[in-house]
Enzyme design. Structure first.
Site, PDB file in Angstrom:
ATOM      1  N   HIS A  92       0.841  -1.206   0.000  1.00  0.00           N
ATOM      2  CA  HIS A  92       0.000   0.000   0.000  1.00  0.00           C
ATOM      3  C   HIS A  92       0.878   1.260   0.000  1.00  0.00           C
ATOM      4  O   HIS A  92       2.010   1.218  -0.422  1.00  0.00           O
ATOM      5  CB  HIS A  92      -0.969  -0.033   1.176  1.00  0.00           C
ATOM      6  CG  HIS A  92      -1.758  -1.305   1.208  1.00  0.00           C
ATOM      7  ND1 HIS A  92      -2.826  -1.549   0.377  1.00  0.00           N
ATOM      8  CD2 HIS A  92      -1.598  -2.439   1.959  1.00  0.00           C
ATOM      9  CE1 HIS A  92      -3.309  -2.760   0.591  1.00  0.00           C
ATOM     10  NE2 HIS A  92      -2.575  -3.329   1.559  1.00  0.00           N
ATOM     11  N   GLU A 143      -2.300   0.262   7.740  1.00  0.00           N
ATOM     12  CA  GLU A 143      -1.403  -0.807   7.297  1.00  0.00           C
ATOM     13  C   GLU A 143      -0.178  -0.258   6.573  1.00  0.00           C
ATOM     14  O   GLU A 143       0.944  -0.756   6.742  1.00  0.00           O
ATOM     15  CB  GLU A 143      -2.167  -1.761   6.370  1.00  0.00           C
ATOM     16  CG  GLU A 143      -1.340  -2.924   5.861  1.00  0.00           C
ATOM     17  CD  GLU A 143      -2.120  -3.815   4.908  1.00  0.00           C
ATOM     18  OE1 GLU A 143      -1.517  -4.777   4.391  1.00  0.00           O
ATOM     19  OE2 GLU A 143      -3.323  -3.541   4.680  1.00  0.00           O
ATOM     20  N   HIS A 167       2.823  -7.143   4.107  1.00  0.00           N
ATOM     21  CA  HIS A 167       1.464  -6.662   4.395  1.00  0.00           C
ATOM     22  C   HIS A 167       1.052  -6.999   5.830  1.00  0.00           C
ATOM     23  O   HIS A 167       1.728  -7.765   6.519  1.00  0.00           O
ATOM     24  CB  HIS A 167       0.457  -7.300   3.426  1.00  0.00           C
ATOM     25  CG  HIS A 167       0.551  -6.784   2.037  1.00  0.00           C
ATOM     26  ND1 HIS A 167      -0.354  -5.896   1.500  1.00  0.00           N
ATOM     27  CD2 HIS A 167       1.474  -7.026   1.064  1.00  0.00           C
ATOM     28  CE1 HIS A 167      -0.005  -5.612   0.254  1.00  0.00           C
ATOM     29  NE2 HIS A 167       1.102  -6.292  -0.043  1.00  0.00           N
ATOM     30  N   GLU A 214       2.019 -11.840   5.474  1.00  0.00           N
ATOM     31  CA  GLU A 214       1.042 -11.130   6.313  1.00  0.00           C
ATOM     32  C   GLU A 214       1.548 -11.227   7.744  1.00  0.00           C
ATOM     33  O   GLU A 214       1.521 -12.288   8.361  1.00  0.00           O
ATOM     34  CB  GLU A 214      -0.342 -11.772   6.190  1.00  0.00           C
ATOM     35  CG  GLU A 214      -0.907 -11.795   4.770  1.00  0.00           C
ATOM     36  CD  GLU A 214      -1.547 -10.471   4.364  1.00  0.00           C
ATOM     37  OE1 GLU A 214      -1.396  -9.477   5.105  1.00  0.00           O
ATOM     38  OE2 GLU A 214      -2.218 -10.436   3.312  1.00  0.00           O
TER      39      GLU A 214
END
Length: 407
Positions: free
Chosen positions: A189, A204, A267, A331
């Site tokens: 992101h 995030e 992430h 993640e």
């Protein structure tokens, strides 16, 4: 003749009496000039009245902030800073026209950022403060600024030093297998895309950037070449990009970087239920290298982070599907889980996960030939396909010869 001598004596005595009376008047008015050796001390303008260390959290990035605060009596304090190659972990602040209040000669610090702070007052209008950093002053980094008095917090006017922890882990973790390797890190992101948001409002994109920076420091300290798709809060393609354009721009960094060995996207996970928790790794699974990379990364993160092991999974994510080299998307934890959001905000957990990922990369790369072959050539021209396939054949031939020599 006698009268002349008496006259001269009377005149001299008169001058002495006038000078004496003048000195008396000056002393009474407080205008007496001090001896030369105390002239600088008399011109002292400021005083260091207090000292403390303080920890806080940046509400935007979730990163831990470490401050050393020096209470002062005026904002016009004069100082200079210096460090030497002989003592790269020490920084000295030299305060001019300043005196030291009732402070200890030395204070022992937390140790993660700085180990000690000492004060030396030479009683001549100059105070030297020595800060012993946890790592190299130049690489660890710091900034100094003036802060006005905060009556609500009970804080006086102060000089504040913020010491960054960024990079400190990189010089304490010794990993083999990384030297000479090229790794593309993609902080998930960024820019207009904040990613998932936690219950406390942590985004995030901020967490992924901080972990990526810490990881980059560790890898570089161990001899790897690190290329980041972004180094600050921005879009990789641009703010008006489509999802496809943005994702392809990230993969394109690996395509354009010569000799890329691994592409890694970082992430934070998210789910509608706040109970969901744990760490996972996603791969496209085109080759055995993808599985080996995913397993090594997952093992490192679970070992260091200690969260629930959700395993290595196959996924159709664009960045791993179209990566030209072994790729994985990790993640770290669930930002939508309150407890894990707090962990993701903490400097310690972020650094631990960076170390775990670095250990996983090192383990994978120790056993990977890394010929830089393009495995997804669907976007290449026929000529480019032929060139890359020729490179693959040559690399495969080299590897076969090396294996025969070892046997």
């Amino acid at each position: 003749m006698i009268k002349g001598k008496i006259g001269r004596m009377v005149s001299q005595m008169s001058r002495i009496i006038r000078v004496f009376l003048l000195l008396v008047v000056l002393c009474a008015a407080g205008l007496f000039i001090a001896p030369a050796e105390n002239a600088e001390a008399s011109s002292t303008k400021s005083e260091i009245t207090g000292f403390k260390e303080e920890f806080s959290t940046n509400p935007k990035t979730g990163a831990e902030i470490y401050r050393l605060e020096f209470g002062i009596t005026t904002s016009e304090i004069q100082f200079s800073s210096k460090y030497t190659k002989k003592n790269p972990n020490q920084l000295q602040l030299v305060f001019k026209k300043t005196k030291l209040g009732k402070l200890e000669q030395e204070y022992q610090m937390d140790g993660r950022y700085a180990s000690a702070v000492s004060f030396d007052d030479n009683k001549n209008g100059k105070v030297t403060v020595t800060i012993k950093f946890a790592g190299s002053v130049k690489k660890q980094g710091y900034k100094i600024y003036y802060a006005k008095a905060d009556k609500r917090a009970g804080k006086p006017d102060r000089l504040v030093m913020e010491i960054q922890r960024r990079g400190s882990y990189g010089h304490n973790v010794d990993l083999k297998g990384l030297e000479g390797r090229t790794i593309v890190i993609d902080p998930g992101h960024g820019g207009v895309d904040g990613g998932a948001t936690g219950p406390s409002g942590i985004q995030e994109k901020a967490v992924t950037l901080y972990v990526s920076q810490a990881l980059g420091d560790i890898l570089e300290a161990n001899g790897a070449r690190v290329v980041m798709t972004r180094r600050d809060d921005r879009d990789v393609y641009g703010p008006q990009a489509t999802d496809h354009q943005e994702l392809d721009a990230r993969v394109d960094v690996a395509r354009r970087t010569r000799g890329t060995d691994v592409f890694l996207s970082i992430h934070c996970d998210a789910f509608s239920s706040p109970e969901a928790s744990g760490t996972s790794t996603f791969i496209y699974g085109r080759s055995p290298e993808d599985y080996k990379l995913g397993q090594a990364l997952q093992a490192g993160m679970i070992r260091r982070g200690g969260r629930k092991d959700r395993g290595v999974r196959k996924a159709n994510f664009y960045v791993v599907k179209h990566s030209p080299v072994p790729a994985a998307l990790v993640e770290l934890a669930f930002i939508t889980n309150y407890k894990e959001e707090m962990l993701l905000c903490s400097d310690g957990f972020q650094q631990d996960m960076a170390v775990g990922i670095a250990e996983g990369l090192a383990e994978f790369l120790r056993n990977y030939s890394g010929n830089g072959s393009i495995r997804d050539d669907s976007r290449l021209s026929p000529r480019q396909r032929r060139e890359y396939r020729n490179k693959e054949k040559k690399a495969s031939l080299r590897n076969s010869k090396e294996e025969r020599r070892r046997k």
